[in-house]
Scaffold this active site. Structure first.
Site, PDB file in Angstrom:
ATOM      1  N   ARG A   1      -9.451  -8.663   3.154  1.00  0.00           N
ATOM      2  CA  ARG A   1      -8.429  -8.083   4.034  1.00  0.00           C
ATOM      3  C   ARG A   1      -8.586  -6.557   4.102  1.00  0.00           C
ATOM      4  O   ARG A   1      -8.548  -5.949   5.159  1.00  0.00           O
ATOM      5  CB  ARG A   1      -7.045  -8.446   3.487  1.00  0.00           C
ATOM      6  CG  ARG A   1      -5.844  -7.878   4.257  1.00  0.00           C
ATOM      7  CD  ARG A   1      -4.570  -8.279   3.512  1.00  0.00           C
ATOM      8  NE  ARG A   1      -3.338  -8.008   4.259  1.00  0.00           N
ATOM      9  CZ  ARG A   1      -2.583  -6.939   4.103  1.00  0.00           C
ATOM     10  NH1 ARG A   1      -2.950  -5.990   3.240  1.00  0.00           N
ATOM     11  NH2 ARG A   1      -1.478  -6.792   4.793  1.00  0.00           N
TER      12      ARG A   1
ATOM     13  N   GLN B   1       0.826  -1.206   0.000  1.00  0.00           N
ATOM     14  CA  GLN B   1       0.000   0.000   0.000  1.00  0.00           C
ATOM     15  C   GLN B   1       0.865   1.263   0.000  1.00  0.00           C
ATOM     16  O   GLN B   1       1.878   1.331   0.679  1.00  0.00           O
ATOM     17  CB  GLN B   1      -0.883  -0.021   1.256  1.00  0.00           C
ATOM     18  CG  GLN B   1      -2.125   0.808   1.123  1.00  0.00           C
ATOM     19  CD  GLN B   1      -3.199   0.397   2.117  1.00  0.00           C
ATOM     20  OE1 GLN B   1      -3.233  -0.738   2.560  1.00  0.00           O
ATOM     21  NE2 GLN B   1      -4.083   1.301   2.462  1.00  0.00           N
TER      22      GLN B   1
ATOM     23  N   SER C   1       4.093  -6.495   2.804  1.00  0.00           N
ATOM     24  CA  SER C   1       2.751  -6.419   3.378  1.00  0.00           C
ATOM     25  C   SER C   1       1.701  -6.966   2.398  1.00  0.00           C
ATOM     26  O   SER C   1       1.737  -8.151   2.062  1.00  0.00           O
ATOM     27  CB  SER C   1       2.446  -4.973   3.787  1.00  0.00           C
ATOM     28  OG  SER C   1       1.229  -4.888   4.490  1.00  0.00           O
ATOM     29  N   LEU C   2       0.811  -6.129   1.897  1.00  0.00           N
ATOM     30  CA  LEU C   2      -0.168  -6.545   0.890  1.00  0.00           C
ATOM     31  C   LEU C   2       0.512  -7.290  -0.267  1.00  0.00           C
ATOM     32  O   LEU C   2      -0.030  -8.256  -0.823  1.00  0.00           O
ATOM     33  CB  LEU C   2      -0.878  -5.292   0.341  1.00  0.00           C
ATOM     34  CG  LEU C   2      -1.488  -5.399  -1.054  1.00  0.00           C
ATOM     35  CD1 LEU C   2      -2.757  -6.204  -1.009  1.00  0.00           C
ATOM     36  CD2 LEU C   2      -1.744  -4.028  -1.635  1.00  0.00           C
TER      37      LEU C   2
ATOM     38  N   GLN D   1       0.670 -11.952   9.864  1.00  0.00           N
ATOM     39  CA  GLN D   1       1.192 -10.702   9.280  1.00  0.00           C
ATOM     40  C   GLN D   1       0.366  -9.464   9.641  1.00  0.00           C
ATOM     41  O   GLN D   1       0.900  -8.367   9.742  1.00  0.00           O
ATOM     42  CB  GLN D   1       1.254 -10.874   7.753  1.00  0.00           C
ATOM     43  CG  GLN D   1       2.034  -9.818   7.019  1.00  0.00           C
ATOM     44  CD  GLN D   1       1.348  -9.422   5.715  1.00  0.00           C
ATOM     45  OE1 GLN D   1       0.302  -8.787   5.718  1.00  0.00           O
ATOM     46  NE2 GLN D   1       1.943  -9.804   4.605  1.00  0.00           N
TER      47      GLN D   1
ATOM     48  N   HIS E   1      -0.345  -3.515  10.949  1.00  0.00           N
ATOM     49  CA  HIS E   1       0.717  -4.344  11.551  1.00  0.00           C
ATOM     50  C   HIS E   1       0.940  -4.023  13.030  1.00  0.00           C
ATOM     51  O   HIS E   1       2.073  -3.891  13.485  1.00  0.00           O
ATOM     52  CB  HIS E   1       2.022  -4.221  10.746  1.00  0.00           C
ATOM     53  CG  HIS E   1       1.849  -4.603   9.318  1.00  0.00           C
ATOM     54  ND1 HIS E   1       1.643  -5.907   8.922  1.00  0.00           N
ATOM     55  CD2 HIS E   1       1.789  -3.852   8.190  1.00  0.00           C
ATOM     56  CE1 HIS E   1       1.473  -5.946   7.605  1.00  0.00           C
ATOM     57  NE2 HIS E   1       1.552  -4.714   7.140  1.00  0.00           N
TER      58      HIS E   1
END
Length: 293
Positions: A113, A9, A88-89, A245, A196
């Protein structure tokens, strides 16, 4: 050895993926399939929307995922990774590109998500901040010293660059202490909430159910996951790391270091922007980097 990496992101831009859509029949087919799965024309927002449209988590995450995955799939035989990783993503993009997850299932999970994270953000006023030029250990120590608010290290992006995540008050307090400890900058980010961090627990609960009921296969190459930072190929372990995660830090520095130690000589970024190429260069300055977007 080639390592393909996928952004997270923040890499989005208006017009992303438009060239792909217009020049590749396969890309067009995949984008249209995505519009159908999502129930709205995400392509309109990607190609002609506003920055504000793209900043909505429920749009940003599937948009970046689609751009990255479709780039990988349209490469055909040129996509021959020895290893993959995503920030991440981007880990979802990496898993679909490496055939651990189908395109359809990957998109459904990413959308779920995004919605779950957006909901968790709305429950608690929270944010993130980038901390520059302070040792990881010092950042960890200061975050741990704040006990009346939530504040934790969230992204280990490269040496001297950590992003922290937590409640609004916790981040304000941490920024003050970090600057006093010698950080060059402690800058609040324009994000929807504390990604996170423990504040994402409600999203984790929601997503774990969806991930556990989705079929994962053994990937075509090792995936270096944000949570474990090492080569993973076992579908059960991959699922568990993907769930963890959401509330655990993205250990990008450590992942890249392990990929280099395991033989990666070239990093290719697939997706919008070139942020990961810059981070890789700061982690392993002699590594060759390139990108497609």
């Amino acid at each position: 050895m080639k390592a393909f990496v996928f952004p997270g992101q923040g890499a989005q831009f208006v017009g992303m993926g438009k060239d792909l859509y217009e020049t590749s029949p396969l890309a067009k087919e995949m984008f249209e399939k995505a519009n159908e799965i999502l129930g709205f024309r995400i392509t309109d927002l990607m190609f002609e929307g506003t920055d504000e449209d793209l900043r909505q988590t429920k749009v940003t995450q599937p948009a970046i995922f689609l751009h990255s995955v479709i780039l990988a799939k349209t490469m055909g035989a040129d996509f021959q990774p020895n290893m993959v990783a995503g920030h991440s993503l981007g880990e979802f993009s990496a898993l679909v590109a490496a055939n651990a997850l189908s395109f359809e299932d990957g998109l459904k999970l990413v959308y779920k998500r995004a919605l779950a994270m957006q909901k968790a953000c709305e429950m608690n006023p929270s944010t993130m901040a980038a901390v520059l030029a302070l040792a990881d250990e010092k950042v960890e120590e200061i975050c741990a010293s704040i006990t009346d608010e939530v504040v934790v290290p969230a992204n280990y992006n490269c040496p001297g660059q950590i992003v922290i995540s937590g409640s609004d008050k916790g981040i304000d307090k941490a920024c003050e202490l970090l600057l006093a400890a010698g950080a060059k900058r402690a800058l609040k980010l324009k994000v929807g909430g504390a990604f996170h961090s423990p504040l994402m627990e409600p999203a984790k609960v929601e997503l774990s159910e969806a991930i556990n009921s989705t079929e994962f296969a053994t990937p075509i190459c090792p995936v270096y996951q944000n949570v474990s930072t090492i080569a993973e190929t076992d579908p059960t372990t991959i699922k568990a790391n993907l769930i963890a995660q959401l509330t655990a830090p993205v250990k990008w520095t450590q992942s890249v270091e392990h990929m280099v130690a395991d033989g990666a000589t070239e990093f290719i970024e697939l997706g919008p922007g070139s942020v990961l190429q810059g981070l890789v260069k700061k982690i392993a300055k002699d590594i060759v980097t390139s990108g497609k977007q």
